[in-house]
Design an enzyme around this catalytic site. Structure first.
Site, PDB file in Angstrom:
ATOM      1  CG  HIS A   1      -2.170  -0.800   1.028  1.00 55.11           C
ATOM      2  ND1 HIS A   1      -3.433  -0.245   1.050  1.00 55.11           N
ATOM      3  CD2 HIS A   1      -2.362  -2.126   0.817  1.00 55.11           C
ATOM      4  CE1 HIS A   1      -4.341  -1.186   0.852  1.00 55.11           C
ATOM      5  NE2 HIS A   1      -3.719  -2.336   0.715  1.00 55.11           N
ATOM      6  CG  ASP A   2       4.921   3.350   1.821  1.00 54.82           C
ATOM      7  OD1 ASP A   2       4.391   4.477   1.899  1.00 54.82           O
ATOM      8  OD2 ASP A   2       6.144   3.175   1.835  1.00 54.82           O
TER       9      ASP A   2
ATOM     10  CB  VAL B   1      -0.243   5.393  -2.747  1.00 54.94           C
ATOM     11  CG1 VAL B   1      -0.767   6.827  -2.688  1.00 54.94           C
ATOM     12  CG2 VAL B   1      -1.389   4.422  -3.004  1.00 54.94           C
TER      13      VAL B   1
ATOM     14  N   GLY C   1       4.995   6.036  -4.272  1.00 59.27           N
ATOM     15  CA  GLY C   1       6.289   5.375  -4.146  1.00 59.27           C
ATOM     16  C   GLY C   1       6.579   4.956  -2.718  1.00 59.27           C
TER      17      GLY C   1
ATOM     18  CG  ASP D   1      -1.790 -21.481   1.009  1.00 58.76           C
ATOM     19  OD1 ASP D   1      -2.513 -22.488   0.901  1.00 58.76           O
ATOM     20  OD2 ASP D   1      -0.564 -21.519   0.827  1.00 58.76           O
TER      21      ASP D   1
END
Length: 347
Positions: free
Chosen positions: A93-94, A97, A99, A264
């Site tokens: 997520h970092d 958006v 970089g 999984d």
């Protein structure tokens, strides 16, 4: 048995061809004949690193950095193994958006962290604890962006995943805007959209398939998949691509949207290639996961990774190395070294 071995060989040869094409799009040179039958796993090209990133960046300024981080991550994962997937997701997520600048960590009104897409993110406490210890040991030195990149790596290793060297020197961003998280995939996209999204970040088709393998650990909320179980495409029926026995399990497990289910279904606590094996059995939890097996552009890669665990491990390390340097900030006027990962520095 012979046919199976030959098929596996063809898949591995195809994987090599795709990797070679990605690394040499013009393909002007002929491959030496003695290398034709050797599957070569690509390594991180130093040219993709900004010249201010360095593997020894903290060697003198904070020599205990990786030791402190490793010990903290190890303790947290031993207490709660699900945090490994959470830290990987936090880095994802970092980086997608603005970089890899630690902007997801900023906690204020209107920040990425406060966005709808971030509501289920975890791992902030891990990063904060590491940062607090580092501020005592070497204040104003290690960026939160570097901490997050290394923590995601060490968390992966704790569950049996590969190690990859992380170059350091990222600066922390000062800007974080909630609406910019709307670009993050939510698991309902088609393969073309995912390919285009990854390409926009400088990543390849191979990176898409390999990094999706991080779903070999972690969980999803039942609310995210209930449409597949009960009302696929408004039909009032389940998604027909789900294995019937797996569907029965999911329908019993996910009566409530607030429940969680493992991504999984077979080895959720181990970082392995069973994710790809599950896809071949129509046991992909997310819609986008199962599409990787059915789409002709990605299915050969899924089959190759399912048959060869070592290739997945090696290529995951390579792809994560590329992923971790997306649009990094390195100049002093571009970013800063936060003293608290939750807030930009006050001047």
């Amino acid at each position: 048995m012979a046919n199976s071995s030959f098929f596996t060989f063809l898949l591995l040869l195809l994987l090599y061809t795709i990797v070679a094409s990605a690394n040499n799009p013009n393909d002007d040179e002929t491959v030496p004949s003695d290398n034709v039958f050797t599957l070569q796993v690509p390594t991180l090209d130093d040219s993709i690193l900004d010249n201010l990133l360095s593997f020894g960046y903290y060697l003198k300024s904070c020599p205990e950095f990786e030791s402190i981080l490793h010990n903290k991550v190890k303790v947290w994962i031993q207490k709660d193994h699900t945090l490994a997937a959470s830290l990987l997701r936090l880095q994802f997520h970092d980086c997608v958006v603005r970089g890899c600048d630690g902007s997801i960590l900023l906690d204020h009104d209107g920040s990425e962290r406060r966005a709808e897409a971030s509501k289920k993110l975890r791992g902030f406490d891990v990063i904060n604890e590491i940062k607090e210890e580092l501020e005592r040991s070497c204040p104003n030195t290690v960026s939160c962006a570097d901490i997050l990149s290394a923590a995601a790596r060490d968390a992966t290793v704790e569950l049996g995943g590969p190690y990859w060297a992380v170059p350091y020197g990222r600066k922390d961003g000062r800007i974080s805007i909630a609406k910019e998280t709307q670009i993050i995939p939510i698991g309902r996209e088609n393969i073309t959209s995912l390919i285009e999204f990854f390409q926009s970040k400088g990543l390849t088709l191979l990176d898409l398939v390999v990094l999706s393998g991080s779903h070999t650990i972690g969980r999803s909320s039942c609310g995210s998949i209930q449409y597949r179980l009960y009302n696929y495409q408004g039909s009032g029926k389940p998604d027909p691509t789900i294995d019937p026995k797996y569907l029965n399990f999911l329908q019993r497990k996910c009566r409530w949207a607030s429940e969680y289910v493992d991504l999984d279904a077979t080895t959720p606590n181990n970082f392995d290639n069973n994710y790809y094996i599950n896809l071949s059995k129509r046991m992909g939890l997310l819609y986008t996961d199962q599409l990787l097996y059915s789409d002709p552009r990605t299915s050969p890669l899924v089959s190759a990774l399912a048959s060869t665990p070592s290739i997945f491990q090696h290529q995951f390390a390579v792809s994560m190395s590329k992923f971790g340097v997306i649009d990094v900030l390195t100049a002093q006027d571009e970013g800063e070294i936060r003293t608290n990962c939750n807030f930009a520095n006050a001047y």
